[in-house]
Design a protein around this motif. Structure first.
Motif, PDB file in Angstrom:
ATOM      1  N   LEU A 140       7.978 -34.524 -22.837  1.00  0.00           N
ATOM      2  CA  LEU A 140       7.434 -36.423 -22.348  1.00  0.00           C
ATOM      3  C   LEU A 140       6.780 -36.968 -22.868  1.00  0.00           C
ATOM      4  CD1 LEU A 140       6.898 -34.858 -18.392  1.00  0.00           C
ATOM      5  CD2 LEU A 140       9.285 -35.483 -19.948  1.00  0.00           C
ATOM      6  N   SER A 141       5.860 -36.487 -23.790  1.00  0.00           N
ATOM      7  CA  SER A 141       5.322 -37.712 -24.547  1.00  0.00           C
ATOM      8  C   SER A 141       3.894 -37.071 -24.783  1.00  0.00           C
ATOM      9  CB  SER A 141       5.240 -38.737 -23.436  1.00  0.00           C
ATOM     10  OG  SER A 141       3.964 -39.392 -24.539  1.00  0.00           O
ATOM     11  N   ASN A 142       3.453 -36.240 -26.077  1.00  0.00           N
ATOM     12  CA  ASN A 142       2.381 -36.252 -26.440  1.00  0.00           C
ATOM     13  C   ASN A 142       1.262 -37.536 -26.121  1.00  0.00           C
ATOM     14  OD1 ASN A 142       2.761 -33.535 -28.104  1.00  0.00           O
ATOM     15  ND2 ASN A 142       3.105 -35.561 -29.543  1.00  0.00           N
ATOM     16  N   THR A 153      -9.915 -29.963 -28.810  1.00  0.00           N
ATOM     17  CA  THR A 153      -8.797 -28.829 -28.423  1.00  0.00           C
ATOM     18  C   THR A 153      -7.350 -28.955 -28.679  1.00  0.00           C
ATOM     19  OG1 THR A 153      -9.417 -27.480 -26.967  1.00  0.00           O
ATOM     20  CG2 THR A 153     -11.178 -27.253 -28.515  1.00  0.00           C
ATOM     21  N   LEU A 154      -7.272 -29.670 -27.630  1.00  0.00           N
ATOM     22  CA  LEU A 154      -5.791 -30.138 -27.056  1.00  0.00           C
ATOM     23  C   LEU A 154      -5.547 -28.592 -26.287  1.00  0.00           C
ATOM     24  CD1 LEU A 154      -4.735 -32.662 -29.458  1.00  0.00           C
ATOM     25  CD2 LEU A 154      -5.931 -33.337 -27.111  1.00  0.00           C
ATOM     26  N   GLY A 210       1.480 -24.289 -28.636  1.00  0.00           N
ATOM     27  CA  GLY A 210       0.932 -26.042 -28.391  1.00  0.00           C
ATOM     28  C   GLY A 210       0.571 -27.261 -29.489  1.00  0.00           C
ATOM     29  N   TRP A 211      -0.219 -27.070 -29.279  1.00  0.00           N
ATOM     30  CA  TRP A 211      -0.837 -28.744 -30.007  1.00  0.00           C
ATOM     31  C   TRP A 211      -2.402 -28.125 -31.236  1.00  0.00           C
ATOM     32  CZ3 TRP A 211      -0.253 -29.283 -24.960  1.00  0.00           C
ATOM     33  CH2 TRP A 211       0.943 -30.360 -24.209  1.00  0.00           C
ATOM     34  N   ALA A 237       4.909 -31.725 -33.980  1.00  0.00           N
ATOM     35  CA  ALA A 237       3.855 -33.291 -34.527  1.00  0.00           C
ATOM     36  C   ALA A 237       3.084 -33.473 -34.218  1.00  0.00           C
ATOM     37  CB  ALA A 237       5.148 -34.870 -34.328  1.00  0.00           C
ATOM     38  N   LEU A 238       2.062 -33.520 -33.455  1.00  0.00           N
ATOM     39  CA  LEU A 238       0.613 -33.903 -33.092  1.00  0.00           C
ATOM     40  C   LEU A 238       0.104 -32.891 -34.185  1.00  0.00           C
ATOM     41  CD1 LEU A 238      -1.445 -35.969 -32.192  1.00  0.00           C
ATOM     42  CD2 LEU A 238      -1.065 -34.705 -30.319  1.00  0.00           C
ATOM     43  N   ALA A 239       0.506 -31.134 -33.894  1.00  0.00           N
ATOM     44  CA  ALA A 239      -0.252 -30.626 -34.451  1.00  0.00           C
ATOM     45  C   ALA A 239      -0.034 -30.932 -35.800  1.00  0.00           C
ATOM     46  CB  ALA A 239       0.514 -28.499 -33.705  1.00  0.00           C
ATOM     47  N   GLU A 240       1.266 -30.523 -36.670  1.00  0.00           N
ATOM     48  CA  GLU A 240       0.405 -30.868 -37.851  1.00  0.00           C
ATOM     49  C   GLU A 240       0.396 -32.176 -38.224  1.00  0.00           C
ATOM     50  OE1 GLU A 240       4.986 -29.222 -39.564  1.00  0.00           O
ATOM     51  OE2 GLU A 240       5.296 -30.963 -39.058  1.00  0.00           O
ATOM     52  N   GLU A 241       0.046 -32.797 -37.726  1.00  0.00           N
ATOM     53  CA  GLU A 241      -1.182 -34.224 -37.932  1.00  0.00           C
ATOM     54  C   GLU A 241      -2.351 -34.501 -37.945  1.00  0.00           C
ATOM     55  OE1 GLU A 241      -2.294 -38.398 -35.538  1.00  0.00           O
ATOM     56  OE2 GLU A 241      -0.007 -37.945 -35.803  1.00  0.00           O
ATOM     57  N   ARG A 242      -2.462 -33.122 -37.331  1.00  0.00           N
ATOM     58  CA  ARG A 242      -3.702 -32.361 -36.836  1.00  0.00           C
ATOM     59  C   ARG A 242      -4.715 -31.851 -37.967  1.00  0.00           C
ATOM     60  NH1 ARG A 242      -5.082 -29.435 -31.267  1.00  0.00           N
ATOM     61  NH2 ARG A 242      -7.351 -30.559 -31.825  1.00  0.00           N
ATOM     62  N   VAL A 243      -3.696 -30.850 -38.401  1.00  0.00           N
ATOM     63  CA  VAL A 243      -4.093 -29.291 -40.011  1.00  0.00           C
ATOM     64  C   VAL A 243      -3.817 -31.097 -40.780  1.00  0.00           C
ATOM     65  CG1 VAL A 243      -3.154 -28.381 -41.122  1.00  0.00           C
ATOM     66  CG2 VAL A 243      -2.442 -27.196 -38.938  1.00  0.00           C
ATOM     67  N   ARG A 244      -3.428 -31.960 -40.675  1.00  0.00           N
ATOM     68  CA  ARG A 244      -3.232 -32.654 -42.238  1.00  0.00           C
ATOM     69  C   ARG A 244      -4.266 -33.713 -42.093  1.00  0.00           C
ATOM     70  NH1 ARG A 244       2.367 -33.951 -41.135  1.00  0.00           N
ATOM     71  NH2 ARG A 244       1.479 -35.839 -39.920  1.00  0.00           N
ATOM     72  N   LYS A 245      -5.596 -34.161 -41.257  1.00  0.00           N
ATOM     73  CA  LYS A 245      -6.664 -34.821 -40.695  1.00  0.00           C
ATOM     74  C   LYS A 245      -8.319 -33.153 -41.282  1.00  0.00           C
ATOM     75  CE  LYS A 245      -5.278 -37.863 -37.155  1.00  0.00           C
ATOM     76  NZ  LYS A 245      -5.798 -39.048 -35.877  1.00  0.00           N
ATOM     77  N   GLU A 246      -7.641 -32.200 -40.901  1.00  0.00           N
ATOM     78  CA  GLU A 246      -8.824 -31.182 -41.158  1.00  0.00           C
ATOM     79  C   GLU A 246      -7.837 -30.379 -42.015  1.00  0.00           C
ATOM     80  OE1 GLU A 246     -11.118 -30.489 -39.793  1.00  0.00           O
ATOM     81  OE2 GLU A 246     -10.776 -31.131 -37.775  1.00  0.00           O
TER      82      GLU A 246
END
Length: 291
Positions: A140-142, A153-154, A210-211, A237-246
């Motif tokens: 639906l939408s992140n 943790t989302l 999940g995220w 998409a959002l999970a990979e963004e969080r992985v890159r930030k970490e």
């Protein structure tokens, strides 16, 4: 012991509840046919459901935010301590409609119709059904999910709060929750990893990641090599963004794929030391548990 009062806006509430069994009430609530009224005083609430110092979030649209919980606690209480029908002074009876022959017949008919509807329309198959179901919910939408999930943790699954006896002077007796939602979710993640006996450097499969909260925590805390699978494009998409930030790209890999397709890959046989699934397996349906 506090009363539970329903405000009914549409008479279809009674029809759906009678003819669609347990799902009828849920569908009627989603349609806005009824709400649960709030109690007149905050001290009448169970402090676990609504702490005395909490903000009043009652609205005419949603009713009492913990109203459904109070309603189902009433149902459970009546189930565990049934009240047998007894004649009233007026000559009428206070019999529960589900304890009479007619009420029971209607309820069982509703249960049968729901079962038939499920068998005909619910598709958790590998070729399209599961993907369609996930897309209708998680894609639906992140932005939507981040408005109510914890900010660290989302995690979309139940947290584990620290419940302690109410302190003196709290205004009530019983248990109260201590700590924030974030703390409760970290406690849940640590509990899952501890019970799985995760060891440093292991290969871990996270089904329905999940995220990315559990995967990221396993990689950061234990240096695990985590592979996560999902059917949600938005989640990945959002999970990979969080992985890159970490900075964990070398430890975590996410993929959009059905778990059955993933399991058939020869290279995945015997590859993982641990397999985790945080509140996903129960969603596949009885027919697919063996897969």
């Amino acid at each position: 012991d506090s009363p539970v009062t329903l405000r009914v806006f549409d008479e279809w509430f009674f029809v759906k509840t009678a003819t669609e069994y347990d799902l009828g009430m849920a569908r009627s609530y989603m349609a806005g046919h009824f709400v649960v009224e709030k109690l007149p005083e905050t001290k009448m609430y169970d402090p676990v459901l609504r702490p005395p110092q909490s903000r009043d979030e009652f609205t005419r649209i949603i009713g009492d935010p913990v109203g459904l919980t109070r309603l189902f606690m009433l149902f459970i209480g009546n189930r565990d301590h049934p009240i047998h029908a007894r004649p009233l002074k007026s000559g009428a009876s206070n019999a529960n409609p589900f304890t009479t022959a007619t009420g029971l017949l209607i309820a069982k008919l509703g249960a049968f119709l729901n079962f038939i509807r499920y068998r005909w329309t619910m598709d958790n198959s590998e070729r399209g059904g599961s993907l369609k179901n996930i897309h209708a919910h998680y894609d639906l939408s992140n932005d939507l999910f981040t408005t109510f999930l914890d900010k660290e943790t989302l995690m979309y699954s139940s947290a584990i709060y620290d419940a302690i006896p109410a302190p003196e002077g709290y205004g009530t007796r019983g248990l109260v929750f201590r700590g924030s939602l974030e703390e409760a979710q970290w406690r849940k993640l640590d509990t899952l990893l501890d019970r799985a006996q995760i060891q440093r450097g292991q290969n871990v499969l996270d089904i329905g990641f999940g995220w990315g909260g559990l995967s990221i925590h396993a990689a950061k805390k234990y240096g695990c090599h985590v592979t996560g699978i999902t059917l949600s494009v938005e989640q990945r998409a959002l999970a990979e963004e969080r992985v890159r930030k970490e900075g964990l790209e070398d430890l975590i890999q996410f993929e959009v794929i059905d778990y059955r397709t993933f399991a058939r890959r020869p290279q995945n046989q015997g590859k993982f030391h641990r397999v985790l699934s945080c509140e996903m397996i129960e969603a596949v349906g009885h027919d697919h548990l063996g897969e």
